[in-house]
Scaffold this motif. Structure first.
Motif, PDB file in Angstrom:
ATOM      1  N   TYR A   1      51.211  64.816  40.491  1.00 56.71           N
ATOM      2  CA  TYR A   1      50.982  63.610  41.353  1.00 56.71           C
ATOM      3  C   TYR A   1      51.606  63.159  42.336  1.00 56.71           C
TER       4      TYR A   1
ATOM      5  N   MET B   1      49.286  61.364  50.518  1.00 56.05           N
ATOM      6  CA  MET B   1      48.239  61.128  50.740  1.00 56.05           C
ATOM      7  C   MET B   1      48.510  59.622  51.792  1.00 56.05           C
TER       8      MET B   1
ATOM      9  N   ARG C   1      46.907  58.911  54.600  1.00 55.77           N
ATOM     10  CA  ARG C   1      46.380  57.294  55.272  1.00 55.77           C
ATOM     11  C   ARG C   1      46.665  56.421  56.584  1.00 55.77           C
TER      12      ARG C   1
ATOM     13  N   THR D   1      43.805  44.723  44.883  1.00 53.37           N
ATOM     14  CA  THR D   1      42.779  45.026  43.547  1.00 53.37           C
ATOM     15  C   THR D   1      43.884  43.703  42.955  1.00 53.37           C
TER      16      THR D   1
ATOM     17  N   ASP E   1      44.591  41.152  39.723  1.00 55.07           N
ATOM     18  CA  ASP E   1      45.165  40.787  38.289  1.00 55.07           C
ATOM     19  C   ASP E   1      43.334  40.864  37.650  1.00 55.07           C
TER      20      ASP E   1
ATOM     21  N   TYR F   1      38.140  42.779  43.443  1.00 59.57           N
ATOM     22  CA  TYR F   1      38.711  43.585  44.228  1.00 59.57           C
ATOM     23  C   TYR F   1      39.059  41.801  46.174  1.00 59.57           C
TER      24      TYR F   1
ATOM     25  N   LYS G   1      36.756  50.557  47.458  1.00 53.47           N
ATOM     26  CA  LYS G   1      38.013  50.226  46.515  1.00 53.47           C
ATOM     27  C   LYS G   1      39.367  51.018  46.492  1.00 53.47           C
TER      28      LYS G   1
ATOM     29  N   ALA H   1      39.016  62.382  36.012  1.00 51.95           N
ATOM     30  CA  ALA H   1      40.795  61.801  35.446  1.00 51.95           C
ATOM     31  C   ALA H   1      41.516  62.238  35.835  1.00 51.95           C
TER      32      ALA H   1
ATOM     33  N   VAL I   1      43.862  58.908  37.556  1.00 57.35           N
ATOM     34  CA  VAL I   1      45.244  58.912  37.994  1.00 57.35           C
ATOM     35  C   VAL I   1      46.233  58.903  38.973  1.00 57.35           C
TER      36      VAL I   1
ATOM     37  N   GLU J   1      44.580  58.198  42.190  1.00 60.25           N
ATOM     38  CA  GLU J   1      44.107  56.652  42.793  1.00 60.25           C
ATOM     39  C   GLU J   1      44.817  55.744  42.237  1.00 60.25           C
TER      40      GLU J   1
ATOM     41  N   TRP K   1      48.871  46.638  33.828  1.00 58.95           N
ATOM     42  CA  TRP K   1      48.015  46.749  35.241  1.00 58.95           C
ATOM     43  C   TRP K   1      47.786  48.211  35.206  1.00 58.95           C
TER      44      TRP K   1
ATOM     45  N   ARG L   1      44.982  48.900  32.499  1.00 58.75           N
ATOM     46  CA  ARG L   1      43.164  47.913  33.815  1.00 58.75           C
ATOM     47  C   ARG L   1      43.089  48.415  34.339  1.00 58.75           C
ATOM     48  N   VAL L   2      44.051  49.457  35.554  1.00 61.59           N
ATOM     49  CA  VAL L   2      43.311  49.771  36.614  1.00 61.59           C
ATOM     50  C   VAL L   2      42.710  50.982  36.057  1.00 61.59           C
TER      51      VAL L   2
ATOM     52  N   ASN M   1      39.242  50.775  35.454  1.00 64.87           N
ATOM     53  CA  ASN M   1      38.548  50.000  35.937  1.00 64.87           C
ATOM     54  C   ASN M   1      37.749  50.837  36.597  1.00 64.87           C
ATOM     55  N   LEU M   2      38.588  52.043  37.509  1.00 63.23           N
ATOM     56  CA  LEU M   2      38.442  53.427  38.763  1.00 63.23           C
ATOM     57  C   LEU M   2      38.116  54.322  37.473  1.00 63.23           C
TER      58      LEU M   2
ATOM     59  N   ASP N   1      33.910  53.301  37.412  1.00 59.61           N
ATOM     60  CA  ASP N   1      33.693  53.715  38.909  1.00 59.61           C
ATOM     61  C   ASP N   1      33.021  54.871  38.788  1.00 59.61           C
TER      62      ASP N   1
ATOM     63  N   LYS O   1      39.989  42.157  30.141  1.00 62.70           N
ATOM     64  CA  LYS O   1      39.172  41.074  30.218  1.00 62.70           C
ATOM     65  C   LYS O   1      37.878  40.710  29.542  1.00 62.70           C
TER      66      LYS O   1
END
Lengths: 205, 159
Positions: A20, A27, A31, A136, A138, A142, A182, B30, B34, B36, B57, B60-61, B64-65, B68, B131
């Motif tokens: 990663y 990345m 970008r 993004t 908390d 967004y 996103k 997955a 991670v 992202e 955080w 949570r992200v 959410n991702l 999506d 949430k």
């Protein structure tokens, strides 16, 4: 053995093998380098006004340090930009309202139409920094920021994770067409929306 | 505060991967999630109050991702976890049974069970991260446990 121990033992065997660190760093550079030219043209007036008001001096061989003003989440903020003209990289730092300092690094090469790479210019870097920004929050929502404007775009994304909104360039009054992802990617056009994977890519494909 | 990305990734990559896998039920998706999440952390300007704030955080992200990802057109009906299970070095057959049972649960139960049993969060903390109302989390936890018990019988305790 408790259920928690049982669960821990089972799911601790899920291991990822991706590099990663290398991917994320790579990345970020891509970008920065893959902003469509239309985006640069759309906000060039902003960059020009920033550029002429700044104080320039040579801080190091190949590096230029300069005071600039940036839009940070809808607020115009004084910042110091350290730009390396040799490799096109920059570092920008500014003080937050709570006294902490934020430092942003970026820049790098720009990929030309013929596939060759050239370091970005300082003006390109300023354009880059003043692009609309997807944040993004908390609570998982967004927001899209551009200059002094902000917009909640949480419910505007399509199935591909992109949304399309119009915003105004404060100086010229012109409409800019913002494609926001996103994943934080943003592309803008003067006359139409940029189409993901057609007009621009964030994956390197 | 912000932890350098070089230290953050080794510490959290497998945790985030497990959460993302629990939702996507697909290794590649997955891992994309991670990546992202780490990219958002690395390129974002968010200032955190503490490491616990960062951890919450990140989770949570990730949730959410991953949601999506599952909802996106290309990922609908794409389930790969049964094949992937053969490559996971479980210590014994009971662990494999648990993995299979969890993956067979509805997504809302998988997320809550994972945050409770693997990340050791309380109901209150899970509600804050997702949430959701505490009662909703409690209900998911209760029903998720019930389904696991029905599936695993004596392998899953009563604690």
């Amino acid at each position: 053995m408790t259920n928690r121990d049982f669960y821990h033992r089972t799911f601790s065997k899920l291991q990822t093998s991706r590099d990663y660190l290398a991917e994320v760093k790579g990345m970020k550079e891509k970008r920065k380098a893959r902003l469509p030219k239309a985006a640069v043209a759309a906000i060039i007036a902003v960059a020009a006004s920033v550029g002429t008001s700044g104080l320039c001096y040579a801080a190091d061989v190949g590096n230029i340090q300069r005071q600039v003003q940036l839009w940070v989440r809808g607020d115009q903020t004084d910042a110091v930009m350290d730009f390396n003209s040799t490799d096109g990289t920059y570092t920008v730092s500014y003080q937050n309202t709570d006294g902490t300092t934020t430092e942003i690094s970026g820049g790098g090469v720009q990929i030309n139409a013929d596939g060759t790479e050239t370091p970005i210019s300082q003006e390109d870097a300023l354009d880059d920094l003043n692009m609309p920004e997807v944040v993004t929050n908390d609570d998982g929502t967004y927001s899209l920021y551009y200059e002094g404007q902000s917009m909640d775009i949480t419910n505007l994304f399509d199935d591909s994770g992109y949304c399309y909104v119009e915003m105004k360039d404060a100086d010229s009054g012109k409409t800019i067409y913002v494609t926001a992802g996103k994943d934080g990617s943003v592309a803008t056009g003067e006359n139409r929306y940029q189409i993901p994977e057609k007009d621009f890519s964030t994956t390197g494909k | 505060m912000k932890i350098p990305i070089e230290k953050l990734i080794p510490k959290y990559e497998n945790h985030l991967y497990a959460v993302a896998f629990g939702i996507c039920r697909n290794r590649c998706d997955a891992e994309d999630v991670v990546q992202e999440v780490f990219l958002k952390y690395y390129t974002g300007e968010k200032d955190f109050e503490s490491e616990e704030h960062i951890r919450a955080w990140l989770l949570r992200v990730t949730v959410n991702l991953a949601r999506d990802k599952v909802k996106s057109f290309w990922n609908r009906n794409k389930v790969e976890w049964e094949g992937y299970m053969d490559s996971v070095p479980f210590e014994n057959p009971q662990d494999r049974d648990l993995f299979e049972a969890v993956m067979g649960l509805p997504e809302k139960y998988r997320i809550v069970l994972h945050l409770f049993y693997y990340e050791d969060y309380s109901v209150q903390e899970i509600a804050r991260i997702l949430k959701k109302k505490e009662n909703t989390v409690k209900s998911c936890l209760y029903r998720g446990r019930g389904l696991l018990k029905a599936r695993l019988k004596e392998e899953w305790g009563n604690d």
